[in-house]
Scaffold this motif. Sequence first.
Motif, PDB file in Angstrom:
ATOM      1  N   ASP A  15       0.796  -1.229   0.000  1.00  0.00           N
ATOM      2  CA  ASP A  15       0.000   0.000   0.000  1.00  0.00           C
ATOM      3  C   ASP A  15       0.827   1.277   0.000  1.00  0.00           C
ATOM      4  OD1 ASP A  15       0.972  -0.236   2.552  1.00  0.00           O
ATOM      5  OD2 ASP A  15      -0.950   0.061   3.557  1.00  0.00           O
ATOM      6  N   LYS A  16       2.131   1.192  -0.210  1.00  0.00           N
ATOM      7  CA  LYS A  16       2.974   2.390  -0.222  1.00  0.00           C
ATOM      8  C   LYS A  16       2.765   3.174  -1.515  1.00  0.00           C
ATOM      9  CE  LYS A  16       6.656   0.580   2.660  1.00  0.00           C
ATOM     10  NZ  LYS A  16       8.093   0.262   2.702  1.00  0.00           N
ATOM     11  N   LEU A  17       2.586   4.481  -1.361  1.00  0.00           N
ATOM     12  CA  LEU A  17       2.387   5.371  -2.504  1.00  0.00           C
ATOM     13  C   LEU A  17       3.659   6.147  -2.792  1.00  0.00           C
ATOM     14  CD1 LEU A  17      -1.093   6.771  -1.470  1.00  0.00           C
ATOM     15  CD2 LEU A  17      -0.643   5.374  -3.479  1.00  0.00           C
ATOM     16  N   CYS A  18       3.851   6.516  -4.043  1.00  0.00           N
ATOM     17  CA  CYS A  18       4.950   7.396  -4.409  1.00  0.00           C
ATOM     18  C   CYS A  18       4.666   8.801  -3.890  1.00  0.00           C
ATOM     19  CB  CYS A  18       5.120   7.434  -5.930  1.00  0.00           C
ATOM     20  SG  CYS A  18       5.760   5.910  -6.610  1.00  0.00           S
ATOM     21  N   LYS A  19       5.707   9.616  -3.899  1.00  0.00           N
ATOM     22  CA  LYS A  19       5.543  11.001  -3.455  1.00  0.00           C
ATOM     23  C   LYS A  19       4.458  11.681  -4.278  1.00  0.00           C
ATOM     24  CE  LYS A  19      10.388  11.190  -2.252  1.00  0.00           C
ATOM     25  NZ  LYS A  19      11.707  11.625  -2.634  1.00  0.00           N
ATOM     26  N   ASP A  20       3.670  12.518  -3.627  1.00  0.00           N
ATOM     27  CA  ASP A  20       2.606  13.311  -4.262  1.00  0.00           C
ATOM     28  C   ASP A  20       1.457  12.473  -4.798  1.00  0.00           C
ATOM     29  OD1 ASP A  20       4.104  15.647  -3.736  1.00  0.00           O
ATOM     30  OD2 ASP A  20       5.193  15.407  -5.633  1.00  0.00           O
ATOM     31  N   GLU A  21       1.359  11.213  -4.428  1.00  0.00           N
ATOM     32  CA  GLU A  21       0.231  10.383  -4.852  1.00  0.00           C
ATOM     33  C   GLU A  21      -0.766  10.237  -3.711  1.00  0.00           C
ATOM     34  OE1 GLU A  21       1.036   7.122  -8.189  1.00  0.00           O
ATOM     35  OE2 GLU A  21       1.927   6.618  -6.269  1.00  0.00           O
ATOM     36  N   THR A  22      -2.009   9.976  -4.082  1.00  0.00           N
ATOM     37  CA  THR A  22      -3.051   9.622  -3.121  1.00  0.00           C
ATOM     38  C   THR A  22      -3.711   8.349  -3.622  1.00  0.00           C
ATOM     39  OG1 THR A  22      -4.801  10.867  -4.240  1.00  0.00           O
ATOM     40  CG2 THR A  22      -3.493  12.067  -2.588  1.00  0.00           C
ATOM     41  N   ASN A  23      -4.517   7.708  -2.788  1.00  0.00           N
ATOM     42  CA  ASN A  23      -5.204   6.481  -3.217  1.00  0.00           C
ATOM     43  C   ASN A  23      -6.095   6.718  -4.426  1.00  0.00           C
ATOM     44  OD1 ASN A  23      -4.191   4.540  -1.446  1.00  0.00           O
ATOM     45  ND2 ASN A  23      -5.511   5.278   0.195  1.00  0.00           N
ATOM     46  N   ASN A  24      -6.642   7.911  -4.556  1.00  0.00           N
ATOM     47  CA  ASN A  24      -7.538   8.215  -5.668  1.00  0.00           C
ATOM     48  C   ASN A  24      -6.830   8.837  -6.858  1.00  0.00           C
ATOM     49  OD1 ASN A  24      -9.688   7.246  -4.177  1.00  0.00           O
ATOM     50  ND2 ASN A  24     -10.100   9.244  -3.269  1.00  0.00           N
ATOM     51  N   ASN A  25      -5.540   9.063  -6.738  1.00  0.00           N
ATOM     52  CA  ASN A  25      -4.785   9.656  -7.836  1.00  0.00           C
ATOM     53  C   ASN A  25      -3.397   9.022  -7.864  1.00  0.00           C
ATOM     54  OD1 ASN A  25      -4.076  11.248  -9.971  1.00  0.00           O
ATOM     55  ND2 ASN A  25      -3.614  13.041  -8.741  1.00  0.00           N
ATOM     56  N   TYR A  79       5.715 -12.775  -4.135  1.00  0.00           N
ATOM     57  CA  TYR A  79       6.552 -11.597  -4.270  1.00  0.00           C
ATOM     58  C   TYR A  79       5.716 -10.363  -3.964  1.00  0.00           C
ATOM     59  CZ  TYR A  79       9.592 -14.845  -6.639  1.00  0.00           C
ATOM     60  OH  TYR A  79      10.382 -15.933  -6.921  1.00  0.00           O
ATOM     61  N   VAL A  80       6.330  -9.402  -3.303  1.00  0.00           N
ATOM     62  CA  VAL A  80       5.662  -8.148  -2.983  1.00  0.00           C
ATOM     63  C   VAL A  80       6.386  -7.031  -3.726  1.00  0.00           C
ATOM     64  CG1 VAL A  80       5.074  -6.502  -1.158  1.00  0.00           C
ATOM     65  CG2 VAL A  80       4.928  -8.956  -0.718  1.00  0.00           C
ATOM     66  N   LEU A  81       5.612  -6.229  -4.451  1.00  0.00           N
ATOM     67  CA  LEU A  81       6.154  -5.050  -5.117  1.00  0.00           C
ATOM     68  C   LEU A  81       5.963  -3.871  -4.173  1.00  0.00           C
ATOM     69  CD1 LEU A  81       4.590  -5.520  -8.659  1.00  0.00           C
ATOM     70  CD2 LEU A  81       6.708  -6.474  -7.747  1.00  0.00           C
ATOM     71  N   SER A  82       7.011  -3.100  -3.986  1.00  0.00           N
ATOM     72  CA  SER A  82       6.949  -1.978  -3.062  1.00  0.00           C
ATOM     73  C   SER A  82       7.846  -0.852  -3.584  1.00  0.00           C
ATOM     74  CB  SER A  82       7.403  -2.421  -1.663  1.00  0.00           C
ATOM     75  OG  SER A  82       7.155  -1.408  -0.715  1.00  0.00           O
ATOM     76  N   ILE A  83       7.977   0.181  -2.781  1.00  0.00           N
ATOM     77  CA  ILE A  83       8.880   1.283  -3.106  1.00  0.00           C
ATOM     78  C   ILE A  83       9.750   1.576  -1.890  1.00  0.00           C
ATOM     79  CG2 ILE A  83       7.446   2.348  -4.887  1.00  0.00           C
ATOM     80  CD1 ILE A  83       6.466   4.315  -2.767  1.00  0.00           C
ATOM     81  N   ASP A  84      10.958   2.080  -2.148  1.00  0.00           N
ATOM     82  CA  ASP A  84      11.832   2.456  -1.042  1.00  0.00           C
ATOM     83  C   ASP A  84      11.551   3.911  -0.637  1.00  0.00           C
ATOM     84  OD1 ASP A  84      13.114   4.089  -2.919  1.00  0.00           O
ATOM     85  OD2 ASP A  84      14.848   2.768  -3.117  1.00  0.00           O
ATOM     86  N   ASN A  85      12.389   4.475   0.208  1.00  0.00           N
ATOM     87  CA  ASN A  85      12.162   5.838   0.713  1.00  0.00           C
ATOM     88  C   ASN A  85      12.258   6.914  -0.358  1.00  0.00           C
ATOM     89  OD1 ASN A  85      11.748   4.878   3.295  1.00  0.00           O
ATOM     90  ND2 ASN A  85      13.898   5.079   3.875  1.00  0.00           N
ATOM     91  N   GLU A  86      12.896   6.607  -1.477  1.00  0.00           N
ATOM     92  CA  GLU A  86      12.986   7.571  -2.584  1.00  0.00           C
ATOM     93  C   GLU A  86      11.966   7.283  -3.677  1.00  0.00           C
ATOM     94  OE1 GLU A  86      16.112   6.201  -1.377  1.00  0.00           O
ATOM     95  OE2 GLU A  86      16.089   7.944  -0.065  1.00  0.00           O
ATOM     96  N   SER A  87      11.004   6.432  -3.399  1.00  0.00           N
ATOM     97  CA  SER A  87       9.941   6.035  -4.335  1.00  0.00           C
ATOM     98  C   SER A  87      10.450   5.167  -5.485  1.00  0.00           C
ATOM     99  CB  SER A  87       9.198   7.247  -4.891  1.00  0.00           C
ATOM    100  OG  SER A  87       8.483   7.899  -3.871  1.00  0.00           O
ATOM    101  N   ASN A  88      11.638   4.574  -5.344  1.00  0.00           N
ATOM    102  CA  ASN A  88      12.141   3.644  -6.347  1.00  0.00           C
ATOM    103  C   ASN A  88      11.532   2.267  -6.105  1.00  0.00           C
ATOM    104  OD1 ASN A  88      13.942   5.467  -7.680  1.00  0.00           O
ATOM    105  ND2 ASN A  88      15.261   5.321  -5.876  1.00  0.00           N
ATOM    106  N   PRO A  89      11.176   1.555  -7.165  1.00  0.00           N
ATOM    107  CA  PRO A  89      10.516   0.253  -7.003  1.00  0.00           C
ATOM    108  C   PRO A  89      11.472  -0.838  -6.549  1.00  0.00           C
ATOM    109  CG  PRO A  89      10.932   0.665  -9.303  1.00  0.00           C
ATOM    110  CD  PRO A  89      11.360   1.908  -8.560  1.00  0.00           C
ATOM    111  N   ILE A  90      10.953  -1.771  -5.752  1.00  0.00           N
ATOM    112  CA  ILE A  90      11.710  -2.916  -5.288  1.00  0.00           C
ATOM    113  C   ILE A  90      10.809  -4.153  -5.301  1.00  0.00           C
ATOM    114  CG2 ILE A  90      13.362  -1.629  -3.865  1.00  0.00           C
ATOM    115  CD1 ILE A  90      11.675  -2.312  -1.418  1.00  0.00           C
ATOM    116  N   ILE A  91      11.432  -5.343  -5.267  1.00  0.00           N
ATOM    117  CA  ILE A  91      10.706  -6.618  -5.177  1.00  0.00           C
ATOM    118  C   ILE A  91      11.186  -7.317  -3.909  1.00  0.00           C
ATOM    119  CG2 ILE A  91      10.161  -8.817  -6.268  1.00  0.00           C
ATOM    120  CD1 ILE A  91      11.191  -7.637  -8.900  1.00  0.00           C
ATOM    121  N   ILE A  92      10.245  -7.816  -3.131  1.00  0.00           N
ATOM    122  CA  ILE A  92      10.574  -8.555  -1.920  1.00  0.00           C
ATOM    123  C   ILE A  92      10.012  -9.957  -2.063  1.00  0.00           C
ATOM    124  CG2 ILE A  92      10.265  -8.651   0.583  1.00  0.00           C
ATOM    125  CD1 ILE A  92       9.599  -5.561   0.341  1.00  0.00           C
ATOM    126  N   GLN A  93      10.860 -10.963  -1.890  1.00  0.00           N
ATOM    127  CA  GLN A  93      10.400 -12.351  -1.955  1.00  0.00           C
ATOM    128  C   GLN A  93       9.931 -12.766  -0.569  1.00  0.00           C
ATOM    129  OE1 GLN A  93      13.151 -15.158  -3.628  1.00  0.00           O
ATOM    130  NE2 GLN A  93      11.726 -16.849  -3.437  1.00  0.00           N
TER     131      GLN A  93
END
Length: 137
Positions: A51-61, A122-136
């Motif tokens: 459920d992590k959003l990138c910077k300046d994003e909201t659930n509806n945008n 696998y879980v797709l997520s983002i790090d603290n800089e909003s870069n994508p990562i994969i977690i097994q």
Amino acid sequence: MLNKVIFYTTLCILISSCSILNKQNNYKKPIDLLFQNKEIDSIKIHVQRDDKLCKDETNNNQDCPIKLYVDDFKSGEFFTNNEASYYLKPNEHILKVKNCTNECSKYELKIDLNNQLKYVNYVLSIDNESNPIIIQK
């Protein structure tokens, strides 16, 4: 004249409401999925976006979905809390994720389905800089 104003005002409100609801529904499922057909000897992997959003994003945008690539084939775009199952042949595969933060920035994970269990998460997520990562998992 007043009835026409009320009618057009009501119509504008309805159209606006429908477009907002339609945009919210766009985030409920991943899009552009590949590798969805279960074939003989294929191994099921499950991919879920947290459920992590990138910077300046909201659930509806959500303007920055995580794009998943399997062996360099774009295999899906995931918004928050989306999930999908993929069916891959026993082999080595490269899972790669990208998002809008920087098209050149990507995260890769090499998986070997010859030596793994028959169901992998696998879980797709983002790090603290909003870069994508994969977690097994």
